[in-house]
Each structure stands twice: as C-alpha cells, then as structure tokens.
Design an enzyme around this catalytic site. Structure first.
Site, PDB file in Angstrom:
ATOM      1  N   LYS A   6       0.850  -1.194   0.000  1.00  0.00           N
ATOM      2  CA  LYS A   6       0.000   0.000   0.000  1.00  0.00           C
ATOM      3  C   LYS A   6       0.887   1.246   0.000  1.00  0.00           C
ATOM      4  CE  LYS A   6      -3.023   2.718   3.023  1.00  0.00           C
ATOM      5  NZ  LYS A   6      -3.647   2.807   4.365  1.00  0.00           N
ATOM      6  N   ASP A  13      -2.559  10.810   3.093  1.00  0.00           N
ATOM      7  CA  ASP A  13      -3.964  10.459   3.259  1.00  0.00           C
ATOM      8  C   ASP A  13      -4.704  11.562   4.007  1.00  0.00           C
ATOM      9  OD1 ASP A  13      -6.380   9.196   3.427  1.00  0.00           O
ATOM     10  OD2 ASP A  13      -5.777   7.784   5.003  1.00  0.00           O
ATOM     11  N   LYS A  33     -10.074  13.680   7.477  1.00  0.00           N
ATOM     12  CA  LYS A  33      -9.538  13.515   8.826  1.00  0.00           C
ATOM     13  C   LYS A  33      -9.545  14.853   9.561  1.00  0.00           C
ATOM     14  CE  LYS A  33      -6.330   9.804   7.473  1.00  0.00           C
ATOM     15  NZ  LYS A  33      -6.877   8.711   8.289  1.00  0.00           N
ATOM     16  N   ASP A  55       1.651   6.753   5.342  1.00  0.00           N
ATOM     17  CA  ASP A  55       0.673   5.777   4.855  1.00  0.00           C
ATOM     18  C   ASP A  55       1.179   4.992   3.642  1.00  0.00           C
ATOM     19  OD1 ASP A  55      -1.697   4.594   5.508  1.00  0.00           O
ATOM     20  OD2 ASP A  55      -2.969   5.989   4.421  1.00  0.00           O
ATOM     21  N   ASP A  70     -12.168   7.404   3.636  1.00  0.00           N
ATOM     22  CA  ASP A  70     -10.957   7.237   4.443  1.00  0.00           C
ATOM     23  C   ASP A  70     -10.621   5.764   4.664  1.00  0.00           C
ATOM     24  OD1 ASP A  70      -8.751   8.130   5.829  1.00  0.00           O
ATOM     25  OD2 ASP A  70      -9.806   8.388   7.728  1.00  0.00           O
ATOM     26  N   GLU A  79      -9.436   3.819   2.236  1.00  0.00           N
ATOM     27  CA  GLU A  79      -8.965   3.796   0.851  1.00  0.00           C
ATOM     28  C   GLU A  79      -7.880   2.757   0.590  1.00  0.00           C
ATOM     29  OE1 GLU A  79      -5.654   5.242   2.785  1.00  0.00           O
ATOM     30  OE2 GLU A  79      -7.716   5.868   3.126  1.00  0.00           O
ATOM     31  N   ARG A 135      -7.538  -0.344   1.439  1.00  0.00           N
ATOM     32  CA  ARG A 135      -8.063  -1.653   1.027  1.00  0.00           C
ATOM     33  C   ARG A 135      -8.500  -1.655  -0.436  1.00  0.00           C
ATOM     34  NH1 ARG A 135     -12.522  -1.278   5.626  1.00  0.00           N
ATOM     35  NH2 ARG A 135     -10.671  -0.332   6.558  1.00  0.00           N
TER      36      ARG A 135
END
Length: 522
Positions: free
Chosen positions: A261, A266, A273, A284, A343, A345, A347
């Site tokens: 990933k 993010d 957020k 991230d 949020d 995202e 996956r």
C-alpha cells in the site's frame, strides 16, 4: 547522515580517535574474553577496567558504563525477553545505539549469539535514519548545509564460537540498506515523496538490480479496470500509479508476489480527517516502502524464485474529482464497491494489487503489507504488526520469523464467514467500510482485500497490517524489510537467511482454509 560499514572482523582502532560502544546481553558480555575486543580498546582500557565495568552493569532494563571518558562504553541489554519478543532484544538495541551514538566516525560492536546476528544487524541499521532537512550555520541563503557523513563501523563478536562469512556481511548490508531506504521514503513528506517521487525511488532500485519496472498510470488505470487505485488517487494533482518490479531468475519454479500500500498522503478524502489525525499521514506508504526495501534486499542476497513487487500508489486528496460517499467503483476483480467511507482507501488499492498478482502474475504466494487501520495499534500494539492469512502453517512461520528478525507479528482471526457480512451493500457487491467498527476491525479490513483475491483462492495469501510499527515517535522504523527477506529466506541463496527461515519450517499447505462462496466476479 551516517554511512554504515559492516565488517567480518573487529577493526583495530584507538577509542580516542574512534569512539566505540560494545553492547550485548549481560550474560554474553560476562563470557566475553578481553582479548577478543582488545584491538578496539588498546591502549586506553585495561583488562581489569573492562572486567570490572561489566560486573558493575545493572540492566533495568538497560545499563551503560563508561570505559574511557565518553569515548569507550559497554552497554547491557535487558535480561529478559518474553515469548512474544525477539531473543535479540532488538528494540532495546536500537535505543541503546541511538542514545550512545557519538555522531562522528565510530564503532558499534555487537556481542551476540549467531541466532541473533541478523536481527541485531537490522536493529543497528534502524538507529541511523537517512532523511533530514535540518539546516545548520554552514548553510547559505537558507539552503541545507551538507555535513560530511560520519562512518559507523558495525562489527560483531559471536558468543559460542564461529565467524561471520563474507556472505553473512553482505546479507546484513543488503537488509540494512533496504531498511534505511524504506525509512527514508516513509520519513519524507508528500511535497517530495509524492507518487512521482516514489516512482523515482522504484526506478533507482530497478537500475541497480538491472530490471525494468512496469508502470500503469493515470487514465490508463481507469482504462485497464483498476477502479480502486484510480478512484482513490484521481483527485490528486500527481496521478496514481500501479508499478511492478519483477525478478525472474533462470530455473525458478515458484512465483511469489509482495503487494504494498503506497498512499503517499492520506487526507481521508471527502470523509476528511481531523486536524490532529492528519499529521503523520505521509507514513501511509509504509507498506509499499517496505516491499521496495525488502525486494532490494532479497534480490541482492540471491533470491532463487520468481519475485514480483507490486506497488499501489496514490495520494488520497480532496478536490473536484474526489470520490464521493455513495459512489460505486468497479475494481480489477470485477466486483462493484459502494463507497461509504473515503478514508477506508488502502483496502481499495490493495484489492486491485492482489488481484493483479493473481490474474496477471500467476503468483501462488501473495503477501500484502499496509498501514491499513488505526485499529491495528489497539489490537496488537506499537511493536507487533497484525497478520491475517488463509494458511495456518504460514501464520505460524510468520510469527516465528517475526521474532527471529524483530519485525514482530501477532495473529488476528481469519473468519470470513463470520466477519465479511460487515460489508453488505444493498446496491453493490460490497461496501468498503464495516457496519460495526467494534467487530474485529483489523480482520475485516484485511478480509475486504482477500475478497477481491477470492476466498476460493487456492494459493497462500497473507495480509500484514503494520500501521503502528511503521514508526517509533517521529521516525520511521523500516518495519517489514527484515520480515519479508526472513520469511522467504528458504528461497534465498544466502545461508544466513536460510537459517532464519529454517527456524520456522513451513509444512504442507494442507491447512489452507476451505473454499467459501466465490467473492470475485469473473
């Protein structure tokens, strides 16, 4: 920024010119004969001083004693390590080295058993991060001053006999380089390490390994059906990408894929957020960074099978083109996903990545690594990543190798028949976020990825969530590199990595989960 140099044997040096830290478990230091380290201490430290210093150590959990001014020290690691910790005491070793490093050319002498050699070498590497944009008085017009890098000589004394081979040193060097590369990527902010910046790092590794990366980017992702990666990254000024590095040596009979990933920042998207949750989201991309560092170390150390590194890269930004809650995307698996949380995202992009590893790369062992959930830190803590897998034998092996390498792991339940209903949608194949955030969040997030690979997948799938271990305080740890090269050490030509993997021999995969109702639309 320090340059690390690993050595087979102790290099003679006067501690007045080259400071030295000798570190190990107290019982190992007590066994250590002065003659084995005399060349690091002469003419400043006598045998009597050395022996008394070791006897005075009272680790609680660690302790340090000066041997000569502040230039020669001996340090003891914690006495105990529980069954869920690494025997190497690697986390304590990293802290001791960080605390006692002089910042100039110096020597670190690690006293350990051979079983702890690899983890100890990796622990020292974690103590010397590469990334910094600090300026000093040497800078002009606000430009960063570039100090002359110090050289840190890392040497080992093995308790119980034996010596390091040149191959051992090279393996540790490769892993250390991979760890520092990974940490550097994770530490770098998105105004430098955006998708283009990450692709540049992939290009550097590819050139060194004499490989050519495959890159699918921007509108090409949409055209080729990568609805997860495209949907997450389409609002950013720097377009998203799927990048692949493939190493296919002659005579290979198995295919392994690592999927990372790579959310370079993010914001949370339109499900944005808060102001206190957003700082640190440069990290991230930790999973993709670990896959790149691990791929580099594995190939440099002589990987014998086909190895593919798949990087799912995007910036989850806010803009006119942002994915909205209620939007429905079709992912590479063919499944439709109703977005109920922008949020969630990571996956989405990993679902495309593991599906590509299966359909296009024909991998029979797929491992995805991600800073996927905040719930991981609650479930397994700051030091242990969470592993979710359809294979009991690989789970057991990963737990043992995690302790062997000090990239620690703890299992979370694999039970799709109980948990996957959390993603039920009235209008699509599934939603991307759970109904009940109190029901095994770490497992559910991983199962979303596995659903696109297909619960009927007859190979091995492992998901590692390392949202908390990716950093310690303000710094990246390089988590994942040592775990990857150790877990697949049985595919390496390097004896040291073979022994790490052999500590947890993987049996047959007869314990793979029975196939469930097909989740992928073909």
């Amino acid at each position: 920024m320090s340059k690390l140099c690993f050595h087979r044997e102790l290099q003679p040096a006067d501690p007045h010119q080259t400071p030295v830290l000798i570190v190990g478990q107290q019982r190992h230091l007590a066994e250590l004969k002065f003659d084995r380290v005399r060349c690091k201490l002469d003419p400043r430290v006598s045998e009597d001083t050395f022996t008394k210093a070791i006897s005075y150590l009272q680790p609680a959990p660690t302790d340090t004693c000066s041997l000569y001014l502040d230039l020669a020290k001996v340090a003891a690691l914690p006495v105990k390590a529980s069954r869920h910790n690494s025997e190497s005491r690697a986390h304590a070793l990293t802290k001791v080295v960080q605390t006692n490093s002089s910042g100039v050319t110096e020597s670190i002498v690690v006293v350990c058993e051979r079983e702890c050699l690899f983890a100890s070498g990796c622990a020292v590497a974690r103590a010397f991060p590469l990334y910094s944009r600090k300026t000093s008085k040497g800078g002009t017009n606000g430009d960063p001053a570039i100090p002359k890098p110090a050289t840190v000589n890392v040497e080992f004394v093995l308790i119980g006999g034996g010596e390091l081979s040149e191959q051992d040193v090279k393996v540790i060097e490769n892993a250390a380089s991979g760890i520092r590369l990974t940490a550097n990527i994770v530490d770098a902010p998105c105004n430098e390490m955006n998708v283009s910046g990450f692709l540049a790092e992939i290009d550097k590794v590819a050139k060194e390994l004499k490989l050519k990366p495959k890159v699918i980017r921007g509108e090409q992702l949409k055209d080729k059906g990568f609805g997860g990666i495209y949907g997450v990254g389409k609002a950013a000024a720097d377009p998203p990408a799927l990048a692949v590095l493939s190493y296919e040596p002659e005579g290979a009979t198995e295919t392994v894929a690592w999927v990372g990933k790579g959310i370079v920042f993010d914001t949370g998207g339109l499900s944005i957020k808060g102001k206190t949750a957003m700082p640190g989201m440069k990290r991230d991309c930790g999973g993709a960074a670990a896959v790149l560092g691990g791929f580099y170390a594995a190939v440099k150390s002589g990987f014998k099978q086909n190895l593919h590194a798949v990087f799912c890269l995007a910036e989850n930004a806010v803009g006119p083109n942002s994915t909205r809650p209620d939007d429905i995307h079709t992912l590479y698996s063919g499944c439709t996903v109703e977005i109920n949380n922008t949020d969630a995202e990571g996956r989405l992009i990993l679902a495309d990545g593991v599906c590509y590893a299966d359909k296009d790369l024909k991998a029979k062992v797929i491992l995805d690594m991600a800073t996927l959930t905040g719930a991981q830190g609650i479930a397994t803590g700051k030091y242990h990543g969470a592993i979710l897998t359809n294979s009991g034998s690989w789970e057991n092996k990963a737990l043992i190798v995690g302790r062997q390498t000090a990239d620690l792991l703890s299992p979370v339940p694999y039970c799709p028949e109980l948990h996957f209903s959390e993603f039920t949608s009235a209008v699509a194949d599934m939603k991307n976020s759970v109904m009940d955030r109190g029901n095994a969040q770490v497992s559910c997030a991983g199962l979303f990825i596995g659903a696109h690979l297909g619960f009927e997948y007859d190979g091995v799938w492992m998901h590692v969530d390392m949202a908390s271990p990716v950093h310690c305080g303000e710094r990246a740890t390089g988590y994942g590199v040592a775990l990857l090269v150790g877990l697949f050490g049985h595919h390496s030509k390097a004896e040291l990595l073979q022994k790490v993997a052999a500590a947890a021999k993987c049996g047959s995969d007869c314990d793979l989960e029975p196939t469930l109702k097909k989740a992928r639309v073909d």
